[in-house]
Scaffold this motif. Structure first.
Motif, PDB file in Angstrom:
ATOM      1  N   TYR A   1     -15.788 -22.420  13.502  1.00 45.81           N
ATOM      2  CA  TYR A   1     -15.921 -21.006  13.146  1.00 45.81           C
ATOM      3  C   TYR A   1     -15.774 -20.820  11.637  1.00 45.81           C
ATOM      4  N   PRO A   2     -16.639 -20.031  11.046  1.00 46.07           N
ATOM      5  CA  PRO A   2     -16.447 -19.691   9.632  1.00 46.07           C
ATOM      6  C   PRO A   2     -15.152 -18.884   9.499  1.00 46.07           C
ATOM      7  N   PRO A   3     -14.355 -19.164   8.480  1.00 46.59           N
ATOM      8  CA  PRO A   3     -13.080 -18.449   8.300  1.00 46.59           C
ATOM      9  C   PRO A   3     -13.249 -16.934   8.279  1.00 46.59           C
ATOM     10  N   GLU A   4     -14.340 -16.444   7.660  1.00 41.61           N
ATOM     11  CA  GLU A   4     -14.536 -14.990   7.597  1.00 41.61           C
ATOM     12  C   GLU A   4     -14.732 -14.412   8.992  1.00 41.61           C
ATOM     13  N   PHE A   5     -15.408 -15.176   9.832  1.00 39.59           N
ATOM     14  CA  PHE A   5     -15.612 -14.749  11.214  1.00 39.59           C
ATOM     15  C   PHE A   5     -14.275 -14.578  11.912  1.00 39.59           C
ATOM     16  N   VAL A   6     -13.424 -15.584  11.774  1.00 39.34           N
ATOM     17  CA  VAL A   6     -12.111 -15.537  12.420  1.00 39.34           C
ATOM     18  C   VAL A   6     -11.282 -14.379  11.871  1.00 39.34           C
ATOM     19  N   ALA A   7     -11.326 -14.204  10.562  1.00 32.33           N
ATOM     20  CA  ALA A   7     -10.564 -13.119   9.946  1.00 32.33           C
ATOM     21  C   ALA A   7     -11.017 -11.768  10.492  1.00 32.33           C
ATOM     22  N   GLN A   8     -12.323 -11.611  10.610  1.00 31.39           N
ATOM     23  CA  GLN A   8     -12.861 -10.359  11.147  1.00 31.39           C
ATOM     24  C   GLN A   8     -12.399 -10.131  12.582  1.00 31.39           C
ATOM     25  N   VAL A   9     -12.501 -11.177  13.371  1.00 30.97           N
ATOM     26  CA  VAL A   9     -12.102 -11.073  14.773  1.00 30.97           C
ATOM     27  C   VAL A   9     -10.635 -10.664  14.882  1.00 30.97           C
ATOM     28  N   VAL A  10      -9.801 -11.272  14.075  1.00 32.91           N
ATOM     29  CA  VAL A  10      -8.379 -10.948  14.110  1.00 32.91           C
ATOM     30  C   VAL A  10      -8.155  -9.486  13.728  1.00 32.91           C
ATOM     31  N   GLU A  11      -8.858  -9.045  12.695  1.00 33.17           N
ATOM     32  CA  GLU A  11      -8.676  -7.656  12.275  1.00 33.17           C
ATOM     33  C   GLU A  11      -9.202  -6.673  13.307  1.00 33.17           C
TER      34      GLU A  11
END
Lengths: 208, 208
Positions: free
Chosen positions: B162-172
């Motif tokens: 997973y791209p880190p930005e993807f994960v960050a978005q999902v978490v937010e």
DNA sequence: GATGGTTTAGACCGTCTGGTCTAATTGGAC
DNA sequence: GTCCAATTAGACCAGACGGTCTAAACCATC
């Protein structure tokens, strides 16, 4: 609420909005940017180059215009899901269904982000307003994922440690948040992101 | 934008809203129900029993009132996260950090759902409005999960597919949606749901 | 061309908005 | 008590809002 005006006449094939393309665009534009109360009818009319008399003649009032516009959007959105149902979809494979739904939702969103925004904005309107809109549709018109989720829990595709309502909520949250996950909107990106999101919902983000 | 008024004087310990509890409550009430533009200043004043003259004297204008109120909310929210940072938090354990953040977010939401709503509503305001608000804070004041995510990808806790930005978005997305997942708000439910959400983010919903 | 229903134009209405301004009131310093 | 600044009260303003209404324009039928 205007007297002697039949809002039902606004729905379906005879939707008068179909005859006023500029009004339709102006309405989608304004209602996707502002809430129902916040949106300016005068602004919409100015943009569309329509007179107040015409609008009130054809749509009854502000609500009528919104209803007519929403009907077109709902129809548009459904058009992205009809193909799924026809292509001999195997609704017993939950994650396949989810991935196709995700992709269709993204396609819809990319085709016209305003409509996606508008759908999400509607969820933030007051309960009264939403109920008034819903009263023009049959209760099962907007079916959610809840039924499929329950089915998938029973068939063992979804881990039974999660309450079905929890899973249904999570799925709906992700579906309504696709705009935060898609960047460019290119076809190949959509495919990849849809797969990624489903992959995430299925297996999570931990290393495996 | 009012002339000769220093909005910065509204922030921090000298926030005049601290001296007008009824105004504070009325403002939170109105701004959590309506957007900034939609909210009625007159309504707030009526509810708070305050005169227009007083309000404009102390807060400059509608924006000043909003800013002062937001400052209190931000401080309140941060108060739910300070304990985490002090308790010798091990920021290298990503999922532990995530679970504690989730729980704190839920506690904050349950303590006053209006504030949680207001935070989410703010995200729907125009870019100009949000930038104007942000200009009163240092850029790093609202740090997101992005940094920790990147760290966790590098340390191998998060799958590198997973791209880190993807994960960050999902978490937010999940953090801003806690209100859709919590039902009763009872302490034990919060603990369970927080664990459930983190479990979901970590491992997904597929059977295991 | 005359007729009569449909559609359009836009002036107008009452209401509400955020904001301004002035006069009255308050309250501490001396 | 006197003074003066800080604060409050609320009348008032211009502008925007959704909605109403009437007269004109349009257009098909005869």
């Amino acid at each position: 609420m205007r007297k002697n005006f039949d809002y039902h006449a606004l729905l379906g094939e005879k939707n008068p909005l179909l005859q006023f393309p500029k009004l339709k665009e102006a309405a989608i534009d304004e209602f996707s940017r502002k809430s129902f109360a916040e949106a300016s009818l005068n602004e919409i009319l100015k943009t569309a180059g329509m007179s107040k008399g015409s609008l009130y003649h054809h749509f009854g009032d502000k609500f009528g215009l919104y209803l007519a516009m929403l009907d077109l959007i709902v129809e548009k959105k459904l058009s992205y899901f009809y193909p799924l149902l026809q292509d001999g979809l195997d609704t017993s494979d939950f994650f396949d269904l989810l991935q196709k739904t995700m992709k269709a939702t993204m396609d819809f969103m990319v085709a016209d982000p305003r409509m996606h925004h508008l759908s999400n904005r509607l969820l933030e309107e007051s309960v009264e307003f939403r109920n008034r809109l819903l009263s023009f549709y049959t209760p099962d018109y907007f079916q959610t994922f809840a039924a499929y989720v329950r089915q998938a829990v029973e068939s063992g595709q979804i881990d039974s440690r999660y309450p079905p309502e929890f899973v249904a909520q999570v799925v709906e949250i992700m579906l309504s948040s696709v705009h935060k996950l898609v960047r460019t909107g290119e076809p190949e990106e959509l495919l990849e992101t849809a797969a990624q999101v489903v992959d995430f919902i299925k297996y999570g983000i931990s290393r495996r």
